[in-house]
Design a protein around this motif. Structure first.
Motif, PDB file in Angstrom:
ATOM      1  N   THR A   2      -2.527 -11.328  -2.113  1.00 56.05           N
ATOM      2  CA  THR A   2      -1.503 -10.554  -2.824  1.00 56.05           C
ATOM      3  C   THR A   2      -2.163  -9.713  -3.902  1.00 56.05           C
ATOM      4  OG1 THR A   2       0.366 -12.060  -2.451  1.00 56.05           O
ATOM      5  CG2 THR A   2       0.490 -10.642  -4.381  1.00 56.05           C
ATOM      6  N   ILE A   3      -1.802  -8.428  -3.926  1.00 58.85           N
ATOM      7  CA  ILE A   3      -2.225  -7.525  -5.003  1.00 58.85           C
ATOM      8  C   ILE A   3      -0.995  -7.231  -5.851  1.00 58.85           C
ATOM      9  CG2 ILE A   3      -3.135  -5.245  -5.589  1.00 58.85           C
ATOM     10  CD1 ILE A   3      -4.606  -5.235  -2.919  1.00 58.85           C
ATOM     11  N   HIS A   4      -1.098  -7.493  -7.134  1.00 63.43           N
ATOM     12  CA  HIS A   4       0.014  -7.242  -8.057  1.00 63.43           C
ATOM     13  C   HIS A   4      -0.395  -6.211  -9.103  1.00 63.43           C
ATOM     14  CE1 HIS A   4       1.889  -8.033 -12.063  1.00 63.43           C
ATOM     15  NE2 HIS A   4       2.969  -7.800 -11.342  1.00 63.43           N
ATOM     16  N   SER A   5       0.500  -5.285  -9.378  1.00 63.88           N
ATOM     17  CA  SER A   5       0.290  -4.312 -10.451  1.00 63.88           C
ATOM     18  C   SER A   5       1.654  -3.865 -10.973  1.00 63.88           C
ATOM     19  CB  SER A   5      -0.500  -3.101  -9.932  1.00 63.88           C
ATOM     20  OG  SER A   5       0.236  -2.418  -8.923  1.00 63.88           O
ATOM     21  N   LEU A   6       1.653  -3.158 -12.094  1.00 62.64           N
ATOM     22  CA  LEU A   6       2.897  -2.645 -12.647  1.00 62.64           C
ATOM     23  C   LEU A   6       3.239  -1.310 -11.978  1.00 62.64           C
ATOM     24  CD1 LEU A   6       2.506  -3.389 -16.468  1.00 62.64           C
ATOM     25  CD2 LEU A   6       3.512  -4.807 -14.671  1.00 62.64           C
ATOM     26  N   SER A   7       4.520  -1.114 -11.717  1.00 59.66           N
ATOM     27  CA  SER A   7       4.963   0.094 -11.015  1.00 59.66           C
ATOM     28  C   SER A   7       4.547   1.357 -11.764  1.00 59.66           C
ATOM     29  CB  SER A   7       6.485   0.080 -10.847  1.00 59.66           C
ATOM     30  OG  SER A   7       6.902  -1.074 -10.155  1.00 59.66           O
ATOM     31  N   ASP A  42      -3.060   2.284  -6.299  1.00 59.12           N
ATOM     32  CA  ASP A  42      -3.113   2.507  -4.844  1.00 59.12           C
ATOM     33  C   ASP A  42      -3.479   1.191  -4.166  1.00 59.12           C
ATOM     34  OD1 ASP A  42      -3.270   3.440  -2.284  1.00 59.12           O
ATOM     35  OD2 ASP A  42      -4.704   5.042  -2.703  1.00 59.12           O
ATOM     36  N   ALA A  43      -2.537   0.248  -4.141  1.00 59.52           N
ATOM     37  CA  ALA A  43      -2.795  -1.081  -3.577  1.00 59.52           C
ATOM     38  C   ALA A  43      -3.194  -1.029  -2.104  1.00 59.52           C
ATOM     39  CB  ALA A  43      -1.569  -1.975  -3.773  1.00 59.52           C
ATOM     40  N   PRO A  44      -2.563  -0.183  -1.270  1.00 57.11           N
ATOM     41  CA  PRO A  44      -2.979  -0.127   0.137  1.00 57.11           C
ATOM     42  C   PRO A  44      -4.453   0.236   0.315  1.00 57.11           C
ATOM     43  CG  PRO A  44      -0.833   0.887  -0.107  1.00 57.11           C
ATOM     44  CD  PRO A  44      -1.345   0.623  -1.499  1.00 57.11           C
ATOM     45  N   GLU A  45      -4.956   1.147  -0.515  1.00 58.23           N
ATOM     46  CA  GLU A  45      -6.367   1.539  -0.398  1.00 58.23           C
ATOM     47  C   GLU A  45      -7.283   0.382  -0.792  1.00 58.23           C
ATOM     48  OE1 GLU A  45      -9.764   3.529   0.433  1.00 58.23           O
ATOM     49  OE2 GLU A  45      -7.698   4.075   0.950  1.00 58.23           O
ATOM     50  N   ILE A  46      -6.908  -0.337  -1.854  1.00 52.57           N
ATOM     51  CA  ILE A  46      -7.684  -1.510  -2.266  1.00 52.57           C
ATOM     52  C   ILE A  46      -7.688  -2.551  -1.160  1.00 52.57           C
ATOM     53  CG2 ILE A  46      -7.823  -3.412  -3.929  1.00 52.57           C
ATOM     54  CD1 ILE A  46      -6.442  -1.499  -5.955  1.00 52.57           C
ATOM     55  N   ALA A  47      -6.515  -2.782  -0.571  1.00 53.54           N
ATOM     56  CA  ALA A  47      -6.391  -3.770   0.509  1.00 53.54           C
ATOM     57  C   ALA A  47      -7.230  -3.369   1.725  1.00 53.54           C
ATOM     58  CB  ALA A  47      -4.923  -3.917   0.900  1.00 53.54           C
ATOM     59  N   LYS A  48      -7.244  -2.100   2.058  1.00 50.53           N
ATOM     60  CA  LYS A  48      -8.029  -1.626   3.210  1.00 50.53           C
ATOM     61  C   LYS A  48      -9.519  -1.878   3.003  1.00 50.53           C
ATOM     62  CE  LYS A  48      -4.743   1.960   4.615  1.00 50.53           C
ATOM     63  NZ  LYS A  48      -4.465   3.423   4.678  1.00 50.53           N
ATOM     64  N   ARG A  49      -9.994  -1.682   1.781  1.00 49.86           N
ATOM     65  CA  ARG A  49     -11.413  -1.927   1.493  1.00 49.86           C
ATOM     66  C   ARG A  49     -11.734  -3.420   1.638  1.00 49.86           C
ATOM     67  NH1 ARG A  49     -12.427   1.855  -3.897  1.00 49.86           N
ATOM     68  NH2 ARG A  49     -11.960   3.867  -2.903  1.00 49.86           N
ATOM     69  N   ILE A  50     -10.812  -4.258   1.201  1.00 47.70           N
ATOM     70  CA  ILE A  50     -11.011  -5.709   1.327  1.00 47.70           C
ATOM     71  C   ILE A  50     -11.048  -6.112   2.793  1.00 47.70           C
ATOM     72  CG2 ILE A  50      -9.914  -7.949   0.924  1.00 47.70           C
ATOM     73  CD1 ILE A  50      -8.881  -6.788  -1.737  1.00 47.70           C
ATOM     74  N   VAL A  51     -10.090  -5.605   3.569  1.00 44.19           N
ATOM     75  CA  VAL A  51     -10.027  -5.927   5.003  1.00 44.19           C
ATOM     76  C   VAL A  51     -11.307  -5.474   5.708  1.00 44.19           C
ATOM     77  CG1 VAL A  51      -8.852  -5.378   7.171  1.00 44.19           C
ATOM     78  CG2 VAL A  51      -7.509  -5.925   5.131  1.00 44.19           C
ATOM     79  N   THR A  52     -11.784  -4.286   5.369  1.00 39.64           N
ATOM     80  CA  THR A  52     -13.021  -3.773   5.979  1.00 39.64           C
ATOM     81  C   THR A  52     -14.209  -4.652   5.615  1.00 39.64           C
ATOM     82  OG1 THR A  52     -12.199  -1.497   5.954  1.00 39.64           O
ATOM     83  CG2 THR A  52     -14.581  -1.796   6.105  1.00 39.64           C
TER      84      THR A  52
END
Length: 268
Positions: free
Chosen positions: A189-194, A199-209
């Motif tokens: 889970t990535i949490h941040s303030l609105s 750019d949570a999706p970009e961070i998640a993509k780097r982690i998945v890669t």
């Protein structure tokens, strides 16, 4: 060199005025040649001294680097030897993003905590291992510590393709944004303030890669990773926790997510 050649020129001028046929060739050339030889020898000596100095400096740097590595290895070995928990179930990172010092905070047969700091004393990470009475208790304790902060609830309306067949799901609530996904027995889970518009999706993509090439420890039932960006988004807190039989291991750090993952991947 200029002063050595300047005097013969003055002598030549005076001889020319006072005495016809006076020649200074036999006097000036040896003086100029001697000065050139002295300058050449001085230059060669300076060059030699510079080369020796550079070689010595390089050697000292290499020795310092080797000593630092030896001290780091020695420190890790010493920490492991001092921990009271069964060495077979102790896990510590072999990678740190900077030269580090390890300090034992908690140490008994059922629990250890090791804090890592950089050379200036700044916190790098904290690593712990805890033994519980059974696997169910270990899972319950881990869930209680995370307090529901990590969960992946499928919602096709907020689905995000993270690559490699992994789908993330977004959620917004009370001024916060969440992006969660699953990989094997691990929940992220990535949490941040609105307002920070991370750019949570970009961070998640780097982690998945990254995790396509590197393997996290294998939990018996579950592993949880919380990536929390406080207000402003300029810093981050990463908490990684997983259950292995009746034990729970945890690494927490303010390093960026990929550095945090690399530390956990290196644990042995």
């Amino acid at each position: 060199m200029a002063k050595a050649s300047y005097k013969p020129l003055v002598v030549l001028g005076v001889c020319g005025m006072l005495l016809a046929g006076c020649s200074s060739d036999s006097d000036s050339e040896p003086m100029e040649s001697s000065a050139q030889m002295e300058e050449s020898q001085s230059s060669e000596a300076a060059s030699s001294m510079s080369s020796e100095s550079n070689a010595e400096s390089s050697s000292n740097q290499e020795e310092s680097s080797d000593t630092s590595k030896e001290e780091s290895a020695s420190s890790e070995s010493e920490v492991r030897s001092e921990l009271e928990m069964d060495p077979a179930v102790v896990f510590l990172p072999t990678y740190m993003p900077e030269n580090s010092h390890a300090n034992i905070v908690t140490n008994n047969e059922n629990e250890y905590t090791v804090a890592y700091t950089d050379e200036q004393g700044n916190d790098l990470a904290a690593v712990s291992g805890t033994i519980y009475t059974d696997a169910d208790t270990a899972l319950a304790e881990m869930d209680a510590k995370m307090n529901g902060a990590v969960s992946a609830t499928p919602d096709e309306e907020t689905a995000v393709d993270l690559g490699y067949g992994i789908t993330g799901y977004g959620e917004g609530a009370a001024g916060s944004q969440y992006l969660s996904w699953e990989e094997g027995n691990w929940d992220f889970t990535i949490h941040s303030l609105s307002v920070d518009k991370m750019d949570a999706p970009e961070i998640a993509k780097r982690i998945v890669t990254y995790l396509e090439e590197s393997s996290l420890p294998a939990p018996s039932e579950k592993g949880l990773i919380l990536i929390d960006y406080p207000q402003g988004g300029d810093s981050v807190f990463v908490d990684i926790m997983w259950q292995k039989e009746n034990r729970v291991y945890e690494l927490s750090t303010h390093q960026v997510p990929l550095e945090a993952l690399e530390m956990v991947v290196s644990m042995e």
